[in-house]
Design a protein around this motif. Structure first.
Motif, PDB file in Angstrom:
ATOM      1  N   GLU A 126       0.990  -1.175   0.081  1.00  0.00           N
ATOM      2  CA  GLU A 126      -0.109  -0.103  -0.033  1.00  0.00           C
ATOM      3  C   GLU A 126       1.045   1.279  -0.009  1.00  0.00           C
ATOM      4  O   GLU A 126       0.415   2.039  -0.180  1.00  0.00           O
ATOM      5  CB  GLU A 126      -0.692  -0.374   1.170  1.00  0.00           C
ATOM      6  CG  GLU A 126      -1.897  -0.708   0.873  1.00  0.00           C
ATOM      7  CD  GLU A 126      -2.622  -1.457   2.353  1.00  0.00           C
ATOM      8  OE1 GLU A 126      -2.693   0.090   3.638  1.00  0.00           O
ATOM      9  OE2 GLU A 126      -3.029  -1.773   2.900  1.00  0.00           O
ATOM     10  N   ARG A 127       2.159   1.384   0.325  1.00  0.00           N
ATOM     11  CA  ARG A 127       2.709   2.160   0.853  1.00  0.00           C
ATOM     12  C   ARG A 127       3.925   2.024   0.392  1.00  0.00           C
ATOM     13  O   ARG A 127       4.924   3.176   0.432  1.00  0.00           O
ATOM     14  CB  ARG A 127       3.423   2.330   2.419  1.00  0.00           C
ATOM     15  CG  ARG A 127       2.042   2.283   2.848  1.00  0.00           C
ATOM     16  CD  ARG A 127       2.177   3.156   4.359  1.00  0.00           C
ATOM     17  NE  ARG A 127       1.288   2.800   5.006  1.00  0.00           N
ATOM     18  CZ  ARG A 127       0.498   3.665   5.707  1.00  0.00           C
ATOM     19  NH1 ARG A 127       0.048   4.423   4.489  1.00  0.00           N
ATOM     20  NH2 ARG A 127      -1.049   3.844   6.409  1.00  0.00           N
ATOM     21  N   ARG A 128       4.163   1.263  -1.192  1.00  0.00           N
ATOM     22  CA  ARG A 128       5.475   1.873  -2.037  1.00  0.00           C
ATOM     23  C   ARG A 128       5.703   2.876  -2.474  1.00  0.00           C
ATOM     24  O   ARG A 128       6.538   2.867  -2.487  1.00  0.00           O
ATOM     25  CB  ARG A 128       5.219   0.117  -2.704  1.00  0.00           C
ATOM     26  CG  ARG A 128       4.582   0.902  -3.601  1.00  0.00           C
ATOM     27  CD  ARG A 128       3.956  -0.389  -5.051  1.00  0.00           C
ATOM     28  NE  ARG A 128       3.251  -0.442  -5.947  1.00  0.00           N
ATOM     29  CZ  ARG A 128       1.697   0.019  -5.722  1.00  0.00           C
ATOM     30  NH1 ARG A 128       1.118  -0.326  -4.427  1.00  0.00           N
ATOM     31  NH2 ARG A 128       0.977   0.392  -6.946  1.00  0.00           N
ATOM     32  N   ARG A 129       5.218   3.866  -2.686  1.00  0.00           N
ATOM     33  CA  ARG A 129       5.277   4.647  -3.329  1.00  0.00           C
ATOM     34  C   ARG A 129       5.599   6.597  -2.390  1.00  0.00           C
ATOM     35  O   ARG A 129       6.721   7.137  -2.405  1.00  0.00           O
ATOM     36  CB  ARG A 129       4.678   5.501  -3.926  1.00  0.00           C
ATOM     37  CG  ARG A 129       3.813   4.857  -5.413  1.00  0.00           C
ATOM     38  CD  ARG A 129       5.469   4.631  -6.250  1.00  0.00           C
ATOM     39  NE  ARG A 129       5.273   3.763  -7.402  1.00  0.00           N
ATOM     40  CZ  ARG A 129       5.927   3.016  -7.734  1.00  0.00           C
ATOM     41  NH1 ARG A 129       7.693   3.960  -6.993  1.00  0.00           N
ATOM     42  NH2 ARG A 129       5.430   2.371  -8.628  1.00  0.00           N
ATOM     43  N   GLN A 130       5.383   5.795  -0.671  1.00  0.00           N
ATOM     44  CA  GLN A 130       5.708   6.779   0.245  1.00  0.00           C
ATOM     45  C   GLN A 130       7.396   7.121   0.618  1.00  0.00           C
ATOM     46  O   GLN A 130       8.110   5.638   0.379  1.00  0.00           O
ATOM     47  CB  GLN A 130       4.776   6.004   1.281  1.00  0.00           C
ATOM     48  CG  GLN A 130       4.490   7.498   2.138  1.00  0.00           C
ATOM     49  CD  GLN A 130       2.938   6.841   3.286  1.00  0.00           C
ATOM     50  OE1 GLN A 130       2.204   5.902   2.422  1.00  0.00           O
ATOM     51  NE2 GLN A 130       3.634   7.021   4.718  1.00  0.00           N
ATOM     52  N   THR A 131       7.709   7.901   1.684  1.00  0.00           N
ATOM     53  CA  THR A 131       8.999   8.051   1.743  1.00  0.00           C
ATOM     54  C   THR A 131       9.030   7.087   2.861  1.00  0.00           C
ATOM     55  O   THR A 131       8.132   7.588   3.575  1.00  0.00           O
ATOM     56  CB  THR A 131       9.358   9.750   1.579  1.00  0.00           C
ATOM     57  OG1 THR A 131       8.980   9.549   1.076  1.00  0.00           O
ATOM     58  CG2 THR A 131      10.807   9.232   2.018  1.00  0.00           C
ATOM     59  N   ALA A 132      10.667   6.499   2.791  1.00  0.00           N
ATOM     60  CA  ALA A 132      10.273   5.736   4.567  1.00  0.00           C
ATOM     61  C   ALA A 132      10.402   5.906   5.360  1.00  0.00           C
ATOM     62  O   ALA A 132       9.185   5.856   6.849  1.00  0.00           O
ATOM     63  CB  ALA A 132      10.928   5.248   4.553  1.00  0.00           C
TER      64      ALA A 132
END
Lengths: 234, 300
Positions: A126-132
């Protein structure tokens, strides 16, 4: 698979590990418990080649890796999810996972492993494009573990995966560790949450101020009076 | 208005030179937290390598674009090698020592390059040959741009785009970003941190070399101490943009170049160098992390 033989490590003048010996056989979950400052993290760091040892030997699958640089140790099949997670906060989740596979060239295999990691941790998909750096603590822990899996290790070193996580999430993380192990990855788990760690591990070591105090089947350590008193809250 | 636009054109060209040098400062800082004070001297070497390459190819007598490109390339490769050697023999041995040791080493390398240059090239200024014949091209409204300025513009922008591509899209570039975040975490990914550091030095030195040749097209007087002032100004430019931040270095360089040209044009040429340090003091007072720099993030 992994043999640590009377390892001595110094941090400056501090004698952090004093003749520590430990082994992990293929397919095992081995846990290392002990108080803060006992030397657990130091041991993992020296297995990964991040801190030099003064004496003793570390061998992996029969090969001496004591003086090997950390990047080559990863290449041999040992990867680590470090204390404090150390995800690349400025990069996206996908980029973090990609860096986990830095040594690999087999594109098809890497793609499979993305899928495998996303199956283990659907939240990362779900969060793959989000900055870690914008992930929650639990998600960062999942990312650190997923990233460590991307090198397709045979031995996975986990440093305090449950640190700072809510109890429900801790259960989930430990369930995942068992799942990873079921897929054939040997796990060396460092934990302060001794009860949880011993309940999923086959064998355990108790580290105290740089030396191994006890070594036994995890189930027996759970029953041990000294261990109960010191690490299991009575 | 005409004068202002003309100054702007000149400022942008000057600023691109600073930007190319500033990129090297910022990349090395990003990866090692080291201010490589020898970087301005690598820029000087770039100009000299270009000078000798121009002699060798006879580009001064019969200039042609191919030769000019060759000169640029030779200078970049030469300085890339110098960058490699500096890192390997000066900085690597003190990598585990204090940051102060590394900083003093950097000053030492800088002195070595300047005085080595003095010994090798001589103290007399040399004149960089006209490897491109100058012509002026009117832009309208009385503003002109020289073909040399156009070359500076095009080559600088091309190099910056190439750098951007390397950093964002290649394996080595991704490893660079990982190393700049944490050496430990990068090593745990299987990245050879040493190799990435070397790569960064080579890349930065090549950009400085390009700046050396490009600036020499316009200001042909070259001498062994020529790197000091541009080096300092480019360092200020990197701080201005946010040290460690790659787009910041470009922005900082442009601001620096434009500010300098405007000050010379509208105030007084004696302020040419002072403006750099006025900018440095201002940015440190108002926004110490630089124009595009992030204030150090809190660990979660």
């Amino acid at each position: 698979m992994l043999t640590v033989d009377s390892l001595d490590v110094y941090y400056g003048a501090v004698h952090a590990l004093k003749g520590v010996s430990l082994r992990a056989e293929a397919g095992e979950v081995v846990t290392l418990i002990g108080a803060n400052g006992a030397g657990k993290t130091t041991l993992l760091r020296s297995i990964s080649g991040l801190v030099p040892s003064r004496l003793g030997k570390v061998a992996f699958e029969g090969k001496d890796i004591t003086r090997m640089p950390p990047h080559d140790i990863v290449g041999l099949g040992i990867s680590q999810s470090p204390e404090g997670r150390m995800v690349f906060a400025n990069l996206s989740v996908v980029d973090n996972l990609e860096l986990g596979a830095y040594r690999r060239k087999d594109r098809a295999g890497i793609r499979e492993d993305y899928d495998a990691v996303y199956r283990l941790f659907p939240r990362l998909l779900e969060r793959r494009r989000q900055t870690a750096g914008t992930l929650s603590g639990g998600e960062q822990q999942m990312l650190a573990m997923g990233r460590a899996l991307m090198s397709r290790p045979r031995l996975l070193l986990l440093d305090e995966p449950s640190l700072g996580l809510a109890p429900l999430l801790v259960r989930e993380i430990f369930r995942t560790i068992l799942e990873i192990n079921r897929r054939g990855v040997t796990v060396l788990l460092v934990e302060q949450n001794a009860h949880m760690a011993l309940s999923i591990a086959g064998r355990g070591y108790v580290l105290e101020t740089g030396t191994v105090k006890l070594e036994d089947q995890a189930s027996r350590l759970l029953q041990n009076e000294d261990v109960k008193k010191a690490y299991l809250g009575g | 208005m005409t004068e202002f636009l003309q100054q702007l054109v000149n400022g942008v060209t000057l600023g691109l030179g600073y930007a190319l040098i500033a990129l090297g400062y910022t990349m090395v800082y990003g990866i090692l937290r080291l201010i490589n004070f020898a970087h301005g001297d690598v820029y000087m070497l770039g100009a000299f390598f270009g000078f000798y390459a121009a002699r060798l190819t006879g580009a001064a007598v019969e200039p042609n674009p191919l030769k000019a490109a060759g000169i640029l390339l030779i200078s970049m490769v030469g300085c890339g090698l110098v960058g490699f050697l500096i890192e390997r023999f000066a900085y690597k041995p003190v990598r585990k020592s204090s940051r102060l040791a590394a900083l003093i080493t950097a000053i030492g390398v800088s002195l070595l390059l300047e005085n080595g240059g003095l010994l090798l090239f001589g103290a007399d200024p040399k004149f960089f040959p006209q490897i491109v014949r100058a012509t002026n091209i009117p832009l309208g409204m009385g503003v002109t741009i020289s073909n040399q300025q156009i070359i500076i513009l095009v080559v600088s922008v091309a190099l910056m785009l190439a750098l951007r591509f390397i950093v964002l899209n290649t394996r080595a570039g991704k490893a660079m970003r990982a190393v700049s975040y944490s050496h430990t975490a990068a090593a745990l990914m299987g990245i050879s941190v040493d190799r990435i550091i070397t790569f960064t030095f080579v890349l930065g030195s090549m950009l400085a070399a390009a700046a050396g040749v490009l600036v020499a097209l316009q200001n042909p007087k070259i001498e062994p101490y020529m790197g000091i002032m541009p080096g300092l100004k480019a360092f200020v430019a990197a701080v201005l943009g946010g040290i460690g931040n790659i787009p910041g270095a470009v922005l900082g360089g442009l601001v620096m170049g434009i500010a300098e040209v405007m000050v010379v044009g509208y105030l007084s040429p004696t302020w040419r160098d002072a403006i750099a340090f006025v900018l440095l003091i201002l940015i440190l007072l108002v926004r110490p992390s630089g124009l595009l720099g992030q204030p150090p993030a809190e660990k979660v």
